[in-house]
Design a protein around this motif. Structure first.
Motif, mmCIF file in Angstrom:
data_model
loop_
_atom_site.group_PDB
_atom_site.id
_atom_site.type_symbol
_atom_site.label_atom_id
_atom_site.label_comp_id
_atom_site.label_asym_id
_atom_site.label_seq_id
_atom_site.Cartn_x
_atom_site.Cartn_y
_atom_site.Cartn_z
ATOM 1 N N GLU A 11 4.449 -0.482 8.333
ATOM 2 C CA GLU A 11 5.741 -0.915 7.784
ATOM 3 C C GLU A 11 5.826 -2.416 7.536
ATOM 4 O O GLU A 11 6.244 -2.878 6.475
ATOM 5 C CB GLU A 11 6.869 -0.468 8.714
ATOM 6 C CG GLU A 11 8.251 -0.739 8.163
ATOM 7 C CD GLU A 11 9.347 -0.162 9.044
ATOM 8 O OE1 GLU A 11 10.497 -0.115 8.587
ATOM 9 O OE2 GLU A 11 9.047 0.231 10.205
ATOM 10 N N LYS A 12 5.399 -3.226 8.516
ATOM 11 C CA LYS A 12 5.553 -4.671 8.359
ATOM 12 C C LYS A 12 4.566 -5.260 7.361
ATOM 13 O O LYS A 12 4.662 -6.430 7.004
ATOM 14 C CB LYS A 12 5.448 -5.371 9.715
ATOM 15 C CG LYS A 12 4.069 -5.362 10.340
ATOM 16 C CD LYS A 12 4.108 -6.123 11.674
ATOM 17 C CE LYS A 12 2.736 -6.177 12.332
ATOM 18 N NZ LYS A 12 2.787 -6.940 13.620
ATOM 19 N N TYR A 13 3.614 -4.454 6.920
ATOM 20 C CA TYR A 13 2.637 -4.918 5.924
ATOM 21 C C TYR A 13 2.937 -4.371 4.519
ATOM 22 O O TYR A 13 2.122 -4.510 3.619
ATOM 23 C CB TYR A 13 1.230 -4.495 6.339
ATOM 24 C CG TYR A 13 0.802 -5.074 7.664
ATOM 25 C CD1 TYR A 13 0.369 -6.394 7.766
ATOM 26 C CD2 TYR A 13 0.855 -4.309 8.825
ATOM 27 C CE1 TYR A 13 -0.018 -6.933 8.982
ATOM 28 C CE2 TYR A 13 0.470 -4.833 10.048
ATOM 29 C CZ TYR A 13 0.032 -6.152 10.115
ATOM 30 O OH TYR A 13 -0.349 -6.687 11.329
ATOM 31 N N GLY A 14 4.091 -3.758 4.369
ATOM 32 C CA GLY A 14 4.452 -3.224 3.062
ATOM 33 C C GLY A 14 3.727 -1.943 2.711
ATOM 34 O O GLY A 14 3.652 -1.567 1.537
ATOM 35 N N ILE A 15 3.182 -1.259 3.720
ATOM 36 C CA ILE A 15 2.470 0.002 3.485
ATOM 37 C C ILE A 15 3.410 1.156 3.798
ATOM 38 O O ILE A 15 4.005 1.218 4.879
ATOM 39 C CB ILE A 15 1.218 0.106 4.367
ATOM 40 C CG1 ILE A 15 0.281 -1.083 4.125
ATOM 41 C CG2 ILE A 15 0.489 1.432 4.087
ATOM 42 C CD1 ILE A 15 -0.898 -1.137 5.090
ATOM 43 N N LYS A 16 3.530 2.064 2.848
ATOM 44 C CA LYS A 16 4.353 3.257 3.037
ATOM 45 C C LYS A 16 3.452 4.483 3.002
ATOM 46 O O LYS A 16 2.580 4.599 2.149
ATOM 47 C CB LYS A 16 5.432 3.328 1.966
ATOM 48 C CG LYS A 16 6.407 2.148 2.042
ATOM 49 C CD LYS A 16 7.521 2.239 1.025
ATOM 50 C CE LYS A 16 8.502 1.072 1.181
ATOM 51 N NZ LYS A 16 9.633 1.170 0.222
ATOM 52 N N GLY A 60 0.819 -1.198 0.000
ATOM 53 C CA GLY A 60 0.000 0.000 0.000
ATOM 54 C C GLY A 60 0.856 1.252 0.000
ATOM 55 O O GLY A 60 1.982 1.254 0.514
ATOM 56 N N ARG A 61 0.325 2.279 -0.613
ATOM 57 C CA ARG A 61 0.984 3.590 -0.628
ATOM 58 C C ARG A 61 -0.091 4.634 -0.305
ATOM 59 O O ARG A 61 -1.102 4.734 -1.004
ATOM 60 C CB ARG A 61 1.603 3.897 -1.988
ATOM 61 C CG ARG A 61 2.652 2.895 -2.450
ATOM 62 C CD ARG A 61 3.923 2.997 -1.623
ATOM 63 N NE ARG A 61 4.972 2.104 -2.109
ATOM 64 C CZ ARG A 61 5.195 0.881 -1.654
ATOM 65 N NH1 ARG A 61 4.398 0.383 -0.701
ATOM 66 N NH2 ARG A 61 6.179 0.158 -2.130
ATOM 67 N N VAL A 62 0.123 5.386 0.758
ATOM 68 C CA VAL A 62 -0.819 6.420 1.158
ATOM 69 C C VAL A 62 -0.095 7.756 1.146
ATOM 70 O O VAL A 62 0.995 7.887 1.711
ATOM 71 C CB VAL A 62 -1.401 6.155 2.563
ATOM 72 C CG1 VAL A 62 -2.348 7.283 2.975
ATOM 73 C CG2 VAL A 62 -2.108 4.807 2.610
ATOM 74 N N VAL A 63 -0.704 8.739 0.493
ATOM 75 C CA VAL A 63 -0.143 10.088 0.449
ATOM 76 C C VAL A 63 -1.116 11.035 1.134
ATOM 77 O O VAL A 63 -2.274 11.135 0.731
ATOM 78 C CB VAL A 63 0.125 10.550 -0.993
ATOM 79 C CG1 VAL A 63 0.657 11.989 -1.004
ATOM 80 C CG2 VAL A 63 1.109 9.617 -1.682
ATOM 81 N N MET A 64 -0.643 11.700 2.171
ATOM 82 C CA MET A 64 -1.406 12.756 2.834
ATOM 83 C C MET A 64 -0.991 14.084 2.219
ATOM 84 O O MET A 64 0.188 14.300 1.925
ATOM 85 C CB MET A 64 -1.107 12.795 4.334
ATOM 86 C CG MET A 64 -1.259 11.472 5.058
ATOM 87 S SD MET A 64 -2.996 10.961 5.166
ATOM 88 C CE MET A 64 -2.797 9.453 6.152
ATOM 89 N N THR A 65 -1.940 14.991 2.064
ATOM 90 C CA THR A 65 -1.601 16.310 1.544
ATOM 91 C C THR A 65 -1.484 17.286 2.702
ATOM 92 O O THR A 65 -2.486 17.720 3.281
ATOM 93 C CB THR A 65 -2.659 16.803 0.540
ATOM 94 O OG1 THR A 65 -2.785 15.842 -0.507
ATOM 95 C CG2 THR A 65 -2.235 18.137 -0.061
ATOM 96 N N THR A 66 -0.241 17.614 3.061
ATOM 97 C CA THR A 66 0.009 18.601 4.100
ATOM 98 C C THR A 66 0.228 19.948 3.422
ATOM 99 O O THR A 66 -0.126 20.142 2.262
ATOM 100 C CB THR A 66 1.203 18.186 4.980
ATOM 101 O OG1 THR A 66 1.324 19.105 6.074
ATOM 102 C CG2 THR A 66 2.508 18.134 4.213
ATOM 103 N N SER A 67 0.788 20.904 4.107
ATOM 104 C CA SER A 67 0.965 22.240 3.541
ATOM 105 C C SER A 67 2.019 23.005 4.323
ATOM 106 O O SER A 67 2.212 22.774 5.524
ATOM 107 C CB SER A 67 -0.355 23.012 3.593
ATOM 108 O OG SER A 67 -0.171 24.373 3.258
ATOM 109 N N SER A 68 2.671 23.941 3.651
ATOM 110 C CA SER A 68 3.597 24.831 4.350
ATOM 111 C C SER A 68 2.864 25.655 5.400
ATOM 112 O O SER A 68 3.465 26.088 6.388
ATOM 113 C CB SER A 68 4.296 25.753 3.345
ATOM 114 O OG SER A 68 3.349 26.501 2.608
ATOM 115 N N SER A 69 1.558 25.837 5.224
ATOM 116 C CA SER A 69 0.768 26.553 6.227
ATOM 117 C C SER A 69 0.719 25.786 7.543
ATOM 118 O O SER A 69 0.620 26.379 8.614
ATOM 119 C CB SER A 69 -0.663 26.788 5.719
ATOM 120 O OG SER A 69 -0.663 27.609 4.580
ATOM 121 N N GLY A 70 0.775 24.465 7.469
ATOM 122 C CA GLY A 70 0.836 23.646 8.664
ATOM 123 C C GLY A 70 2.251 23.513 9.177
ATOM 124 O O GLY A 70 2.507 23.610 10.381
#
Length: 306
Positions: free
Chosen positions: A181-186, A142-152
């Protein structure tokens, strides 16, 4: 994505979900992932917008589905993921992109405006990630991308609600990366600077052109590929890419007792010294460093009290 020969193979066989993908940055993300070979679920609250992007992908010989749901609607998101599983049988990539703005100085901001932004950015990302988490664990990828911001990350006037939500996503990323991590999720964060509907009226024409969402989306491949890092914060805009980190200074052992408060004040410059700072591998690194520190360590460094 105009010709079939442009479809790449980097993400061939992978299935992606991109939220808030009916336009702007989400659309750019969805188009790129499709061009790299992924099948894409285009999510947006506006079904017409989602269908338009899905058609663009299909017209370029990619595979896409459209699904309308708010990321804050748990039942709707569960239905969306069920649709993906029924169609393609897996979910490899989730890009949590959906967001709103309710900019106002904190003095003038209502709690309803604060809560609305936190609900969409933070709770929406948590809801979508939770909906695919067990699937990713079971398939051990799995690959999960969170959208953060320079405002945060760094603050921005008039965006207390937005900044709080965006920094909270960094904390969510840090913990989910450890648990997955141990499930191959980044799990990683993308901090984009892009001209979209959310920034309409805030930028000059020249800046608007230079900050095209298409100049942010190339960051995605690094965050979702087979060799992707985990717990990275990648800042992207105008074709420029940089890393941001949460660091911990070496610090000073001041100890306890009646003099400790004055000791912290007196040693503020040493506590703040960034020489030898680290990027901790996990939250307990702070505690480990604190417990390893003590009077003997303080004396070896010339004493804690300035």
């Amino acid at each position: 994505m105009e010709h079939v020969e442009e479809i790449g193979s980097e993400l061939r066989g992978r299935v992606s979900i991109v939220t808030g993908a009916g336009g702007g940055l989400g659309r750019s993300h969805a188009m790129l992932l499709a061009r790299l070979g992924s099948r894409v679920l285009v999510n947006d609250m506006n079904l017409e917008a989602a269908e338009r992007v899905a058609r663009e992908i299909a017209d370029a010989s990619g595979e896409a589905l459209a699904f309308a749901a708010s990321v804050t609607d748990e039942a709707g998101i569960e239905e969306m993921v069920a649709r993906v599983m029924a169609t393609w049988g897996r979910v490899d990539i989730l890009v949590n992109n959906a967001g709103i703005l309710r900019d106002r100085s904190f003095a003038k901001m209502t709690m309803a405006e604060f809560r609305a932004v936190v609900d969409v950015h933070l709770m929406g990302s948590a809801i979508c990630t939770k909906a695919v988490w067990d699937i990713m664990r079971e398939q051990r990828h799995g690959r999960v991308v969170m959208t953060t911001s320079s405002s945060g990350l760094f603050g921005n006037f008039g965006q207390a609600n937005y900044g709080a939500a965006k920094m909270a996503l960094v904390g969510l990323m840090q913990t989910l990366a450890l648990e997955g991590e141990k499930y191959g999720i980044k799990v990683n964060c993308l901090a984009p600077t892009a001209a979209t509907a959310m920034t309409d009226g805030l930028l000059s024409e020249e800046s608007f052109a230079r900050l095209s969402p298409d100049l942010v989306s190339p960051a995605l491949l690094a965050l979702v590929s087979e060799d992707a890092p985990t717990r990275a914060i990648l800042c992207a805009g105008a074709g420029h890419f940089a890393r941001s980190n949460v660091t911990l200074t070496t610090g000073v052992h001041v100890g306890g007792g009646a003099d400790a408060p004055r000791g912290v004040v007196a040693n503020w410059h040493r506590i703040s010294d960034r020489t030898g700072e680290i990027v901790p591998d996990y939250g307990f690194a702070q505690m480990e460093r604190e417990l390893a520190s003590g009077p003997d360590e303080a004396r070896s460094r010339g004493g804690a009290m300035a």
